[in-house]
Design a protein around this motif. Structure first.
Motif, PDB file in Angstrom:
ATOM      1  N   PHE A 238       0.851  -1.189   0.000  1.00 53.35           N
ATOM      2  CA  PHE A 238       0.000   0.000   0.000  1.00 53.35           C
ATOM      3  C   PHE A 238       0.886   1.238   0.000  1.00 53.35           C
ATOM      4  O   PHE A 238       2.076   1.173   0.318  1.00 53.35           O
ATOM      5  N   LEU A 239       0.289   2.357  -0.379  1.00 52.90           N
ATOM      6  CA  LEU A 239       0.999   3.631  -0.438  1.00 52.90           C
ATOM      7  C   LEU A 239       0.731   4.437   0.833  1.00 52.90           C
ATOM      8  O   LEU A 239      -0.302   4.264   1.480  1.00 52.90           O
ATOM      9  N   SER A 240       1.655   5.318   1.156  1.00 56.07           N
ATOM     10  CA  SER A 240       1.459   6.215   2.285  1.00 56.07           C
ATOM     11  C   SER A 240       1.923   7.615   1.896  1.00 56.07           C
ATOM     12  O   SER A 240       2.915   7.767   1.178  1.00 56.07           O
ATOM     13  N   PHE A 241       1.190   8.628   2.383  1.00 57.76           N
ATOM     14  CA  PHE A 241       1.495  10.012   2.051  1.00 57.76           C
ATOM     15  C   PHE A 241       1.509  10.853   3.320  1.00 57.76           C
ATOM     16  O   PHE A 241       0.808  10.561   4.294  1.00 57.76           O
ATOM     17  N   GLN A 242       2.294  11.931   3.289  1.00 53.78           N
ATOM     18  CA  GLN A 242       2.445  12.813   4.436  1.00 53.78           C
ATOM     19  C   GLN A 242       2.062  14.211   3.995  1.00 53.78           C
ATOM     20  O   GLN A 242       2.741  14.809   3.156  1.00 53.78           O
ATOM     21  N   ALA A 243       0.943  14.683   4.513  1.00 54.12           N
ATOM     22  CA  ALA A 243       0.372  15.939   4.024  1.00 54.12           C
ATOM     23  C   ALA A 243      -0.175  16.742   5.184  1.00 54.12           C
ATOM     24  O   ALA A 243      -0.803  16.196   6.097  1.00 54.12           O
ATOM     25  N   TYR A 244       0.025  18.030   5.125  1.00 52.36           N
ATOM     26  CA  TYR A 244      -0.422  18.944   6.169  1.00 52.36           C
ATOM     27  C   TYR A 244      -1.485  19.880   5.590  1.00 52.36           C
ATOM     28  O   TYR A 244      -2.656  19.545   5.581  1.00 52.36           O
ATOM     29  N   GLY A 245      -1.109  21.019   5.074  1.00 53.14           N
ATOM     30  CA  GLY A 245      -2.096  21.857   4.411  1.00 53.14           C
ATOM     31  C   GLY A 245      -2.709  21.177   3.195  1.00 53.14           C
ATOM     32  O   GLY A 245      -3.849  21.448   2.814  1.00 53.14           O
ATOM     33  N   ALA A 246      -1.962  20.276   2.583  1.00 52.24           N
ATOM     34  CA  ALA A 246      -2.425  19.579   1.387  1.00 52.24           C
ATOM     35  C   ALA A 246      -3.348  18.404   1.684  1.00 52.24           C
ATOM     36  O   ALA A 246      -3.827  17.748   0.764  1.00 52.24           O
ATOM     37  N   LEU A 247      -3.612  18.144   2.962  1.00 54.92           N
ATOM     38  CA  LEU A 247      -4.402  16.969   3.326  1.00 54.92           C
ATOM     39  C   LEU A 247      -5.727  16.846   2.569  1.00 54.92           C
ATOM     40  O   LEU A 247      -6.072  15.750   2.117  1.00 54.92           O
ATOM     41  N   ASP A 252      -7.923  13.179  -4.059  1.00 56.40           N
ATOM     42  CA  ASP A 252      -7.960  13.517  -5.484  1.00 56.40           C
ATOM     43  C   ASP A 252      -6.652  13.154  -6.170  1.00 56.40           C
ATOM     44  O   ASP A 252      -6.642  12.654  -7.302  1.00 56.40           O
ATOM     45  N   VAL A 253      -5.554  13.418  -5.483  1.00 58.58           N
ATOM     46  CA  VAL A 253      -4.245  13.095  -6.057  1.00 58.58           C
ATOM     47  C   VAL A 253      -4.095  11.593  -6.222  1.00 58.58           C
ATOM     48  O   VAL A 253      -3.601  11.107  -7.245  1.00 58.58           O
ATOM     49  N   VAL A 254      -4.530  10.822  -5.239  1.00 64.40           N
ATOM     50  CA  VAL A 254      -4.443   9.363  -5.328  1.00 64.40           C
ATOM     51  C   VAL A 254      -5.237   8.854  -6.522  1.00 64.40           C
ATOM     52  O   VAL A 254      -4.803   7.952  -7.241  1.00 64.40           O
ATOM     53  N   GLU A 255      -6.408   9.435  -6.757  1.00 59.64           N
ATOM     54  CA  GLU A 255      -7.201   9.024  -7.921  1.00 59.64           C
ATOM     55  C   GLU A 255      -6.453   9.315  -9.214  1.00 59.64           C
ATOM     56  O   GLU A 255      -6.494   8.524 -10.166  1.00 59.64           O
ATOM     57  N   GLN A 256      -5.773  10.454  -9.280  1.00 60.29           N
ATOM     58  CA  GLN A 256      -5.023  10.811 -10.480  1.00 60.29           C
ATOM     59  C   GLN A 256      -3.846   9.870 -10.719  1.00 60.29           C
ATOM     60  O   GLN A 256      -3.407   9.704 -11.865  1.00 60.29           O
ATOM     61  N   TYR A 263      -4.267   3.287   0.551  1.00 62.92           N
ATOM     62  CA  TYR A 263      -3.263   4.216   1.062  1.00 62.92           C
ATOM     63  C   TYR A 263      -3.584   4.644   2.484  1.00 62.92           C
ATOM     64  O   TYR A 263      -4.722   4.550   2.948  1.00 62.92           O
ATOM     65  N   MET A 264      -2.549   5.099   3.172  1.00 62.71           N
ATOM     66  CA  MET A 264      -2.663   5.721   4.484  1.00 62.71           C
ATOM     67  C   MET A 264      -2.090   7.124   4.411  1.00 62.71           C
ATOM     68  O   MET A 264      -1.315   7.440   3.516  1.00 62.71           O
ATOM     69  N   VAL A 265      -2.463   7.938   5.389  1.00 68.50           N
ATOM     70  CA  VAL A 265      -1.810   9.221   5.602  1.00 68.50           C
ATOM     71  C   VAL A 265      -0.941   9.044   6.842  1.00 68.50           C
ATOM     72  O   VAL A 265      -1.449   8.967   7.958  1.00 68.50           O
ATOM     73  N   THR A 266       0.351   8.917   6.650  1.00 76.49           N
ATOM     74  CA  THR A 266       1.244   8.582   7.757  1.00 76.49           C
ATOM     75  C   THR A 266       1.758   9.795   8.517  1.00 76.49           C
ATOM     76  O   THR A 266       2.465   9.639   9.514  1.00 76.49           O
ATOM     77  N   GLU A 267       1.431  10.997   8.047  1.00 77.77           N
ATOM     78  CA  GLU A 267       1.645  12.223   8.812  1.00 77.77           C
ATOM     79  C   GLU A 267       0.590  13.245   8.389  1.00 77.77           C
ATOM     80  O   GLU A 267       0.388  13.463   7.200  1.00 77.77           O
ATOM     81  N   TYR A 268      -0.064  13.854   9.369  1.00 76.28           N
ATOM     82  CA  TYR A 268      -0.894  15.033   9.143  1.00 76.28           C
ATOM     83  C   TYR A 268      -0.906  15.824  10.441  1.00 76.28           C
ATOM     84  O   TYR A 268      -0.577  15.300  11.516  1.00 76.28           O
ATOM     85  N   GLY A 269      -1.258  17.086  10.364  1.00 76.95           N
ATOM     86  CA  GLY A 269      -1.249  17.902  11.569  1.00 76.95           C
ATOM     87  C   GLY A 269      -1.536  19.350  11.266  1.00 76.95           C
ATOM     88  O   GLY A 269      -2.399  19.668  10.436  1.00 76.95           O
ATOM     89  N   GLY A 310     -13.399   3.766   1.318  1.00 80.40           N
ATOM     90  CA  GLY A 310     -12.795   3.576   0.003  1.00 80.40           C
ATOM     91  C   GLY A 310     -11.409   2.974   0.110  1.00 80.40           C
ATOM     92  O   GLY A 310     -11.224   1.919   0.707  1.00 80.40           O
ATOM     93  N   ARG A 311     -10.430   3.677  -0.434  1.00 76.89           N
ATOM     94  CA  ARG A 311      -9.056   3.177  -0.392  1.00 76.89           C
ATOM     95  C   ARG A 311      -8.260   3.711   0.788  1.00 76.89           C
ATOM     96  O   ARG A 311      -7.126   3.299   1.018  1.00 76.89           O
ATOM     97  N   LEU A 312      -8.843   4.649   1.537  1.00 73.75           N
ATOM     98  CA  LEU A 312      -8.156   5.242   2.685  1.00 73.75           C
ATOM     99  C   LEU A 312      -8.265   4.307   3.889  1.00 73.75           C
ATOM    100  O   LEU A 312      -9.359   3.957   4.320  1.00 73.75           O
TER     101      LEU A 312
END
Length: 477
Positions: A238-247, A252-256, A263-269, A310-312
């Motif tokens: 699986f994929l993991s992404f780290q996003a703050y303001g972009a959360l 949408d980006v994953v769909e593209q 996927y997971m979000v392995t950092e947000y804040g 979904g995929r999250l």
């Protein structure tokens, strides 16, 4: 280096033109495999993965149409977690008390203690492996060093792969983050992904029990980064992404990306320091703690992290603990002394359905000489200044405010790496009587010209704390 708000549309445009398909992803099946513990390390029967004499938890990724579900021992498991900044029982227990069910790490240095505490408190752990970064100077063209690293990582995998609290593996943290000589992001060496592929292959060979991922920094080149990674690692689970303001735009980006993986979000804040405005002399302006908490929740709701579908698969808030990065208060959900910020209470509400009985205070605005930080306030050496802090407390508790002036950090880190804390300045403060929710103070400005920051910590009697700070310039006489 993550994605700034101004790069959202650019990123989406870039990703929409990237067409790539990794090998078809199907159900992740687990087969327990046991081996000897890592040689040369102390043994602890309560925490050693190999001393458990059991295969550990069974973790699977199951797909149904366009949706994916993480299962642990046959039961659905939605990740409501945090990045763990504590290596103590108390700090980890507080995550369970807040309703979290998992945490992630960035290495294995304290993993024996962390896994033991996780097991006692019913938490799962997504283990980050200690894979060196090109950003920090590791040369992936040095075949001997890469081979030594692989041997070391294999030993860690062997040691912990059967622990009952293990959720999975993060092979590398932000390997796509590389800063060039001009200060901008540049592509990493493809050899980085080749080395990661060897680690993934070993995990799949020796630990069919737990899935593996890579945590990508959310940069403008994300589409290319993911494509290169999957070219080297087509069997990534699986994929993991780290996003703050972009959360809010992660989905949408994953769909593209057009990759059939969860996927997971392995950092947000909070909004990252790279996403906030700066003073005229280049010092980032930090949000006060109340604004941070409210903004984080709003972005979580927009991204679906309040109810992953979904995929999250879920996400990890950053950071369950204390961290110095630009300031001592920017990213930690707790202060250095262990004070709990309003963001912890918001996570508790989302994870459990209700706030804790006693909530932390919140800071909303800090003014210096009646000006906001965006005004780029410049003061004369040795002059007197007046600050005003707007606070709120849900229970109306009496608050005590601690004020401090510090120099700005001298060497600013990249990618969350170690950063030395700022130097404190001895300053005399004269507190004003609070008027409603306004707390004021007068102080003498430092005599030496330079970059400084005024800090405020407002505490209640129940372990809650609000934070705010204000960057200012002391100009030459």
């Amino acid at each position: 280096m993550k994605l700034s708000e101004s790069l959202f549309s650019v990123l989406l445009l870039c990703i929409s033109t990237a067409l790539f398909q990794p090998a078809s992803a199907t159900t992740f099946k687990a087969t327990p495999v046991l081996s000897e513990a890592e040689p040369g390390r102390g043994q602890d029967s309560s925490v050693s993965a190999q001393s458990t004499a059991r295969p550990g938890s069974r973790v699977e990724l199951l797909q149904s149409g366009q949706s994916w579900t993480l299962h642990v021992d046959g039961q659905p498991f939605v990740v409501h977690g945090a990045g763990m900044g504590y290596s103590t029982e108390e700090g980890i227990a507080r995550l369970a008390e807040a309703g979290g069910n998992a945490f992630r790490t960035w290495g294995t240095e304290h993993l024996d203690v962390q896994l033991a505490a996780a097991q006692r408190h019913g938490l799962k752990v997504l283990v980050g492996l200690d894979m060196q970064k090109q950003l920090q100077g590791f040369d992936y063209q040095d075949t001997a060093a890469v081979a030594q690293q692989l041997t070391r990582l294999q030993a860690s995998i062997d040691r912990y792969r059967s622990h009952p609290s293990l959720l999975g593996w993060i092979i590398a943290n932000e390997p796509n983050l590389m800063i060039g000589e001009q200060g901008g992001a540049v592509p990493p060496d493809p050899a980085v992904y080749e080395a990661m592929a060897d680690v993934l292959d070993y995990i799949h060979q020796q630990d069919g029990h737990h899935p593996a991922t890579v945590a990508f920094a959310f940069t403008a080149s994300l589409a290319d980064d993911v494509a290169l990674a999957l070219q080297a690692m087509p069997t990534l689970d699986f994929l993991s992404f780290q996003a703050y303001g972009a959360l809010p735009v992660v989905a949408d980006v994953v769909e593209q990306l057009k990759v059939d993986l969860p996927y997971m979000v392995t950092e947000y804040g909070p909004l990252g320091h790279w996403e906030m405005p700066s003073t005229q002399w280049g010092r980032e302006i930090e949000e006060p703690s109340g604004s941070k908490a409210a903004g984080m929740v709003e972005r979580m709701n927009m991204a679906g992290l309040d109810d992953p579908q979904g995929r999250l698969l879920g996400g990890f808030a950053f950071l369950w603990g204390y961290k110095q990065e630009r300031t001592p208060t920017w990213y930690g959900l707790f202060t250095e002394e262990g004070g709990r910020t309003a963001a912890v209470d918001e996570l508790t509400r989302l994870w459990t359905g209700q706030y804790p009985e006693q909530r932390a205070p919140a800071a909303w605005q800090l003014l210096l000489n009646e000006q906001a930080a965006g005004a780029s306030v410049s003061l004369a050496p040795g002059s007197h200044a007046v600050a005003s802090l707007q606070l709120s407390d849900p229970e109306g508790d009496a608050l005590s405010v601690r004020w401090q002036v510090m120099k700005e950090v001298e060497a600013r880190s990249h990618g969350g790496h170690f950063e030395a804390g700022p130097e404190s300045i001895t300053t005399e403060f004269s507190e004003h009587d609070p008027v409603q929710d306004q707390y004021g103070v007068s102080f003498q400005v430092p005599e030496v010209a330079g970059h400084y920051r005024l800090y405020a910590w407002a505490s209640d009697e129940h372990g809650g704390v609000a934070t705010a700070n204000f960057p200012f310039l002391v100009h030459s006489p």
